[in-house]
Design a protein around this motif. Structure first.
Motif, short mmCIF file in Angstrom:
data_model
loop_
_atom_site.label_atom_id
_atom_site.label_comp_id
_atom_site.label_asym_id
_atom_site.label_seq_id
_atom_site.Cartn_x
_atom_site.Cartn_y
_atom_site.Cartn_z
N ARG A 84 -3.24 -6.14 6.48
CA ARG A 84 -4.49 -6.30 5.73
C ARG A 84 -5.26 -4.99 5.76
O ARG A 84 -4.99 -4.13 6.61
CB ARG A 84 -5.34 -7.44 6.31
CG ARG A 84 -4.65 -8.80 6.27
CD ARG A 84 -5.56 -9.91 6.78
NE ARG A 84 -4.86 -11.17 6.89
CZ ARG A 84 -4.68 -12.03 5.90
NH1 ARG A 84 -5.17 -11.75 4.70
NH2 ARG A 84 -4.02 -13.15 6.09
N LEU A 91 -4.58 -0.89 0.96
CA LEU A 91 -3.49 -1.84 0.91
C LEU A 91 -2.43 -1.39 -0.11
O LEU A 91 -1.23 -1.53 0.11
CB LEU A 91 -4.01 -3.23 0.56
CG LEU A 91 -3.06 -4.40 0.83
CD1 LEU A 91 -2.76 -4.51 2.33
CD2 LEU A 91 -3.65 -5.71 0.33
N ASP A 110 -4.51 -10.53 -0.76
CA ASP A 110 -5.21 -9.62 0.14
C ASP A 110 -4.38 -9.24 1.36
O ASP A 110 -4.91 -8.84 2.39
CB ASP A 110 -6.54 -10.23 0.59
CG ASP A 110 -6.35 -11.54 1.35
OD1 ASP A 110 -5.20 -12.05 1.39
OD2 ASP A 110 -7.34 -12.05 1.90
N TYR A 111 -3.06 -9.37 1.24
CA TYR A 111 -2.21 -9.04 2.39
C TYR A 111 -0.82 -8.64 1.93
O TYR A 111 -0.41 -8.92 0.80
CB TYR A 111 -2.10 -10.23 3.35
CG TYR A 111 -1.23 -11.36 2.81
CD1 TYR A 111 0.15 -11.38 3.04
CD2 TYR A 111 -1.78 -12.38 2.05
CE1 TYR A 111 0.95 -12.39 2.53
CE2 TYR A 111 -1.00 -13.40 1.53
CZ TYR A 111 0.37 -13.40 1.78
OH TYR A 111 1.16 -14.39 1.26
N LYS A 113 3.23 -8.76 3.73
CA LYS A 113 3.96 -9.35 4.86
C LYS A 113 5.38 -8.80 4.84
O LYS A 113 6.02 -8.75 3.79
CB LYS A 113 3.98 -10.87 4.75
CG LYS A 113 4.53 -11.58 6.00
CD LYS A 113 4.77 -13.07 5.73
CE LYS A 113 3.47 -13.80 5.41
NZ LYS A 113 3.74 -15.26 5.17
#
Length: 214
Positions: A84, A91, A110-111, A113
Motif C-alpha cells: 500500500r 503505488l 488501493d493495493y 499483492k
C-alpha cells in the motif's frame, strides 16, 4: 481415481443447491496454474486434475469430473505481500518495478499483492511504499493478451521488451554510464529462468534472474 477434466465456462448457471453440495478443491495460485496435477479434494479423495494447457483456475470455478460430478475450486490462503502507499504515484511506481521483473501481481483499487519474496520486499521498501506480509488468497492479473505470462518466443515480445528496457533506463538517471565511453559499451544481459514445465507440471510461477554486465 477420478479425473477432473472440464471447467464449466461462465455464464453457465447452475442451481445453487448443486453448487452447495459439490465437494471443494482448495488450491494455491501455483497449483491453479497447472494443467496436470495430482490433487486431493477437501473430502480427502485423491483425484487427477487434467485441464487444457494454459488454464488458470480461479476461486469459485466449477469443474466436472469424468463421472459427471461437480467440484468447486477454492483459492487457498497463502503467504503474500500486501503493498500500500500514501499516494497513487508511489503505488504506480511499485507496480512498474514489479512489472519490469515479470512478477505476478494482484491489483486492487488501493493495493498490490504478490507472493512473499524477501528480495522484492526489500526493493519495495526502498521505493517508500508500505509492505506487509499476510495470509490471504492470491489472484494475480491474467495476461493482457489472453494467456498469462508472455514468453521470449512470442512474436512481438522482443520489441515490447526492448521498449520496456528503454523506458526503464530513461527513468533511472542515477545509474550513470561508465566515464569516457558515452555509454556505448554499456551492455545489459538478461538471463531468464522460467519454470515453464511444458510437460505435466505446467506452472504460471516464473522466476526471473536479471544480470547486468557493464
Amino acid at each position: 481415481m477420478r479425473t477432473i477434466d472440464k471447467r464449466i465456462a461462465p455464464p453457465a448457471k447452475l442451481a445453487a443447491s448443486l453448487v452447495a453440495r459439490a465437494p471443494t478443491l482448495t488450491l494455491a495460485y501455483d497449483e491453479r496454474c497447472k494443467s496436470r496435477l495430482a490433487a486431493t479434494l477437501d473430502t480427502g479423495e485423491a483425484v487427477a486434475l487434467v485441464m487444457p494447457r494454459g488454464t488458470v483456475l480461479a476461486d469459485a470455478d466449477i469443474l466436472v469430473a469424468d463421472d459427471g460430478a461437480l467440484v468447486r475450486v477454492v483459492a487457498a490462503a497463502e503467504t503474500v505481500v500486501v503493498v500500500r502507499a500514501r499516494d497513487t504515484l508511489a503505488l504506480t511506481r511499485a507496480a512498474y518495478h514489479l512489472g519490469n521483473r515479470h512478477t505476478p501481481v494482484e491489483i486492487g483499487a488501493d493495493y498490490l499483492k504478490l507472493a512473499a519474496d524477501a528480495v522484492l520486499e526489500a526493493m519495495l521498501s526502498r521505493l517508500g511504499v508500505d509492505v506487509e506480509r499476510a495470509t490471504l488468497p492470491f489472484h494475480p492479473e491474467a495476461g493482457a493478451y489472453g494467456g498469462g505470462h508472455r514468453h521470449g518466443h512470442d512474436a512481438t515480445f522482443a520489441e515490447d521488451y526492448a521498449l520496456a528496457q528503454q523506458v526503464f533506463a530513461q527513468r533511472h538517471g542515477d545509474e550513470k554510464e561508465p566515464a569516457g565511453n558515452g555509454g556505448a559499451d554499456h551492455v545489459h544481459s538478461h538471463d531468464h529462468d522460467h519454470d515453464h514445465g511444458h510437460g505435466e507440471e505446467d506452472s504460471c510461477a516464473h522466476n526471473h534472474r536479471h544480470s547486468h554486465g557493464h
